[in-house]
Motif scaffolding. Structure first.
Motif, mmCIF file in Angstrom:
data_model
loop_
_atom_site.group_PDB
_atom_site.id
_atom_site.type_symbol
_atom_site.label_atom_id
_atom_site.label_comp_id
_atom_site.label_asym_id
_atom_site.label_seq_id
_atom_site.Cartn_x
_atom_site.Cartn_y
_atom_site.Cartn_z
ATOM 1 N N GLY A 88 -6.781 4.749 -5.905
ATOM 2 C CA GLY A 88 -7.926 5.150 -5.219
ATOM 3 C C GLY A 88 -7.430 6.237 -4.116
ATOM 4 O O GLY A 88 -6.523 7.015 -4.508
ATOM 5 N N THR A 89 -8.211 6.636 -3.264
ATOM 6 C CA THR A 89 -8.019 7.563 -2.087
ATOM 7 C C THR A 89 -8.005 7.009 -0.564
ATOM 8 O O THR A 89 -8.736 6.218 -0.495
ATOM 9 C CB THR A 89 -9.050 8.632 -2.144
ATOM 10 O OG1 THR A 89 -9.003 9.268 -3.450
ATOM 11 C CG2 THR A 89 -8.775 9.764 -1.151
ATOM 12 N N TRP A 90 -6.930 7.392 -0.025
ATOM 13 C CA TRP A 90 -6.963 6.901 1.460
ATOM 14 C C TRP A 90 -7.611 8.118 2.268
ATOM 15 O O TRP A 90 -7.320 9.366 1.906
ATOM 16 C CB TRP A 90 -5.527 6.802 2.115
ATOM 17 C CG TRP A 90 -4.654 7.912 2.136
ATOM 18 C CD1 TRP A 90 -3.630 8.231 1.209
ATOM 19 C CD2 TRP A 90 -4.333 8.611 3.283
ATOM 20 N NE1 TRP A 90 -2.906 9.268 1.576
ATOM 21 C CE2 TRP A 90 -3.420 9.800 3.010
ATOM 22 C CE3 TRP A 90 -5.019 8.920 4.307
ATOM 23 C CZ2 TRP A 90 -2.942 10.523 3.833
ATOM 24 C CZ3 TRP A 90 -4.651 9.806 5.439
ATOM 25 C CH2 TRP A 90 -3.741 10.762 5.139
ATOM 26 N N SER A 91 -8.256 8.051 3.331
ATOM 27 C CA SER A 91 -8.891 8.869 4.171
ATOM 28 C C SER A 91 -8.799 8.572 5.495
ATOM 29 O O SER A 91 -9.092 7.415 5.880
ATOM 30 C CB SER A 91 -10.144 9.526 3.750
ATOM 31 O OG SER A 91 -11.120 8.525 3.890
ATOM 32 N N VAL A 136 0.737 -1.216 0.009
ATOM 33 C CA VAL A 136 -0.180 -0.052 0.146
ATOM 34 C C VAL A 136 0.940 1.203 -0.031
ATOM 35 O O VAL A 136 1.682 1.285 0.937
ATOM 36 C CB VAL A 136 -1.043 -0.145 1.405
ATOM 37 C CG1 VAL A 136 -1.790 1.090 1.244
ATOM 38 C CG2 VAL A 136 -1.817 -1.282 1.289
ATOM 39 N N VAL A 137 0.769 1.941 -1.189
ATOM 40 C CA VAL A 137 1.567 3.355 -1.140
ATOM 41 C C VAL A 137 0.695 4.419 -0.634
ATOM 42 O O VAL A 137 -0.312 4.959 -1.610
ATOM 43 C CB VAL A 137 2.238 3.376 -2.616
ATOM 44 C CG1 VAL A 137 2.826 4.782 -2.547
ATOM 45 C CG2 VAL A 137 2.960 2.421 -2.980
ATOM 46 N N LEU A 138 0.925 5.167 0.299
ATOM 47 C CA LEU A 138 0.139 6.391 0.636
ATOM 48 C C LEU A 138 0.769 7.544 0.347
ATOM 49 O O LEU A 138 1.848 7.764 0.855
ATOM 50 C CB LEU A 138 -0.264 6.276 2.194
ATOM 51 C CG LEU A 138 -1.124 5.023 3.059
ATOM 52 C CD1 LEU A 138 -1.081 5.378 4.352
ATOM 53 C CD2 LEU A 138 -2.437 4.957 2.283
ATOM 54 N N HIS A 139 0.268 8.240 -0.399
ATOM 55 C CA HIS A 139 0.775 9.603 -0.776
ATOM 56 C C HIS A 139 0.353 10.580 0.383
ATOM 57 O O HIS A 139 -0.849 10.794 0.776
ATOM 58 C CB HIS A 139 0.306 10.181 -2.001
ATOM 59 C CG HIS A 139 0.841 9.365 -3.017
ATOM 60 N ND1 HIS A 139 1.985 9.559 -3.827
ATOM 61 C CD2 HIS A 139 0.293 8.135 -3.633
ATOM 62 C CE1 HIS A 139 2.115 8.684 -4.937
ATOM 63 N NE2 HIS A 139 1.224 7.706 -4.665
ATOM 64 N N VAL A 140 1.394 11.176 1.247
ATOM 65 C CA VAL A 140 1.279 11.741 2.430
ATOM 66 C C VAL A 140 1.906 13.239 2.142
ATOM 67 O O VAL A 140 2.591 13.348 1.264
ATOM 68 C CB VAL A 140 1.756 11.167 3.597
ATOM 69 C CG1 VAL A 140 0.984 9.735 3.815
ATOM 70 C CG2 VAL A 140 3.354 10.883 3.689
ATOM 71 N N HIS A 141 1.642 13.760 3.195
ATOM 72 C CA HIS A 141 2.196 15.335 3.221
ATOM 73 C C HIS A 141 3.206 15.209 4.426
ATOM 74 O O HIS A 141 3.033 15.053 5.568
ATOM 75 C CB HIS A 141 0.988 16.491 3.713
ATOM 76 C CG HIS A 141 1.617 17.825 4.137
ATOM 77 N ND1 HIS A 141 2.356 18.489 3.195
ATOM 78 C CD2 HIS A 141 1.700 18.458 5.179
ATOM 79 C CE1 HIS A 141 2.920 19.396 3.409
ATOM 80 N NE2 HIS A 141 2.189 19.623 4.838
ATOM 81 N N ASP A 142 4.607 15.563 4.024
ATOM 82 C CA ASP A 142 5.780 15.497 4.857
ATOM 83 C C ASP A 142 5.918 17.009 5.069
ATOM 84 O O ASP A 142 5.886 17.860 4.356
ATOM 85 C CB ASP A 142 6.800 15.075 4.095
ATOM 86 C CG ASP A 142 6.829 13.493 4.122
ATOM 87 O OD1 ASP A 142 6.161 13.024 4.704
ATOM 88 O OD2 ASP A 142 7.560 12.800 3.007
ATOM 89 N N LEU A 178 4.907 5.624 3.446
ATOM 90 C CA LEU A 178 4.504 6.830 3.256
ATOM 91 C C LEU A 178 5.090 7.614 2.587
ATOM 92 O O LEU A 178 6.348 8.063 2.826
ATOM 93 C CB LEU A 178 4.565 7.233 4.803
ATOM 94 C CG LEU A 178 4.062 6.485 5.904
ATOM 95 C CD1 LEU A 178 3.892 7.146 7.535
ATOM 96 C CD2 LEU A 178 2.496 5.917 5.668
ATOM 97 N N GLN A 179 4.718 7.953 1.341
ATOM 98 C CA GLN A 179 5.386 8.670 0.488
ATOM 99 C C GLN A 179 5.072 10.103 0.361
ATOM 100 O O GLN A 179 3.965 10.320 -0.056
ATOM 101 C CB GLN A 179 5.165 8.027 -1.059
ATOM 102 C CG GLN A 179 5.904 8.466 -2.223
ATOM 103 C CD GLN A 179 5.814 7.459 -3.519
ATOM 104 O OE1 GLN A 179 6.078 6.341 -3.692
ATOM 105 N NE2 GLN A 179 5.392 8.215 -4.629
ATOM 106 N N GLY A 180 5.951 10.925 0.642
ATOM 107 C CA GLY A 180 5.745 12.281 0.409
ATOM 108 C C GLY A 180 5.739 12.991 -0.921
ATOM 109 O O GLY A 180 6.302 12.298 -1.864
ATOM 110 N N GLY A 215 -5.515 11.619 0.817
ATOM 111 C CA GLY A 215 -4.418 11.745 -0.199
ATOM 112 C C GLY A 215 -4.740 10.417 -1.269
ATOM 113 O O GLY A 215 -5.517 9.607 -1.028
ATOM 114 N N ALA A 216 -3.883 10.345 -2.119
ATOM 115 C CA ALA A 216 -3.954 9.358 -3.298
ATOM 116 C C ALA A 216 -3.429 7.848 -2.672
ATOM 117 O O ALA A 216 -2.550 8.159 -1.811
ATOM 118 C CB ALA A 216 -3.028 9.698 -4.401
#
Length: 332
Positions: free
Chosen positions: A298-301, A257-263, A330-332, A285-286
């Motif tokens: 998709g999208t994670w929330s 699972v690749v979560l696109h997050v805010h770093d 957790l990919q920024g 995020g995506a």
């Protein structure tokens, strides 16, 4: 002509009979129908068979999708640089998170619930990201070797059971030599039991998705690659496989699972002055979910630190994971 108020019945075979409203009690001439003798009761109606109830789905474990395990949840902060290799016990984790720390390096948060290795490490210090991420599991234990004052205050306020450890393995060089017996810790500490974290699981491959058998994810300066073969993903860090330092077992996963997050900087610095990184896992995020050699976008929330995390496709439906072990970046 028919008597007033008569009712005409058209019978199979073309016959006609009169009934009610003053007509004859006998069949009309030419009719092939017959009437039951006066006073003979009609056959009782057959009872409608009851619908067979659908079997209830068997409950599944909220972290693996397999057989339910009621044990507690322990998270361990594991070092992830060259001097820490080969790590021990990662292949037994139910979920592993890869997160960025200072200097664009990475550390791992390995989550254990169904199995607790007797030897695990090397264990290192906690970060701000952990305090926000880990309440996803309720009140898990966090096994770590320390934290600076600000991070420690954040952990103390969070829904986390802090478990400080400092047991050294003299066969390795400090500070990369803190190892723990997680089975012993699980028996002594009272961390929270597993609960739903919002993920769903399904054994069959979902419809849709795109074939992709070698996904990669960049976290800080590190590249994680997951090679799909024989139904599972082999986990690599900067081209090197994760191989257990004791057993030699190769670390594999059933889901990526690749979560696109805010770093962003969290206000902390290491001894060299490098800014520490906070990766937000509250918000949205995506997301890309990889299973069965396919990619699902998709999208994670997640609305708050105490809330579950949803993984949904573009139509708002849950993206089910394959039952088994999961790696999350957790990919920024």
């Amino acid at each position: 002509m028919l008597a007033a108020g008569a009712v005409v019945l058209v019978l199979a075979g073309g016959g006609v009979a009169l009934a009610a409203g003053g007509g004859s009690d006998h069949p009309a001439a030419g009719s092939t129908a017959s009437t039951a003798p006066s006073g003979t009761p009609s056959s009782p109606p057959k009872p409608t068979p009851e619908a067979t109830p659908k079997p209830k789905p068997k409950p599944t474990d909220p972290l693996t999708g397999g057989k339910v395990d009621s044990g507690e949840v322990l998270a361990v902060k594991v070092e992830n640089i060259g001097l820490a290799r080969p790590q021990v016990g990662l292949n037994q984790a139910d979920i592993v998170f890869a997160e960025q720390v200072e200097g664009a390096q990475t550390r791992l948060v390995a989550v254990y619930h169904t199995r607790f290795p007797k030897r695990l490490g090397p264990v290192r210090s906690a970060r701000s990201t952990d305090a926000q991420l880990l309440p996803l599991f309720g009140r898990p234990g966090l096994v770590y070797s320390g934290a600076n004052t600000k991070v420690q205050r954040t952990i103390d306020k969070a829904s986390i059971l802090p478990i400080f450890v400092d047991r050294r393995d003299q066969r390795r060089v400090a500070p990369h030599n803190v190892f723990v017996d997680l089975r012993s810790i699980a028996a002594r500490k009272k961390a929270g039991a597993a609960r739903s974290i919002g993920w769903t699981f399904a054994a069959g491959t979902p419809s849709g998705g795109r074939k992709e058998q070698h996904p990669t994810s960049k976290v800080g300066h590190d590249t994680f690659r997951f090679d799909y073969a024989s139904g599972r993903y082999t986990v690599r860090w900067n081209g090197q496989r994760y191989v257990d330092g004791d057993s030699g077992a190769v670390t594999r996963a059933d889901n990526v699972v690749v979560l696109h997050v805010h770093d962003h900087a969290d206000g902390n610095h290491d001894v060299l002055g490098s800014a520490s990184v906070m990766s937000d896992t509250v918000g949205e995020g995506a997301v890309s979910v990889y299973r069965d050699g396919r990619r699902f976008r998709g999208t994670w929330s997640r609305s708050s630190a105490g809330a579950v995390m949803r993984l949904r496709d573009r139509d708002g439906r849950d993206i089910p994971l394959a039952p088994g072990q999961t790696w999350v970046t957790l990919q920024g």
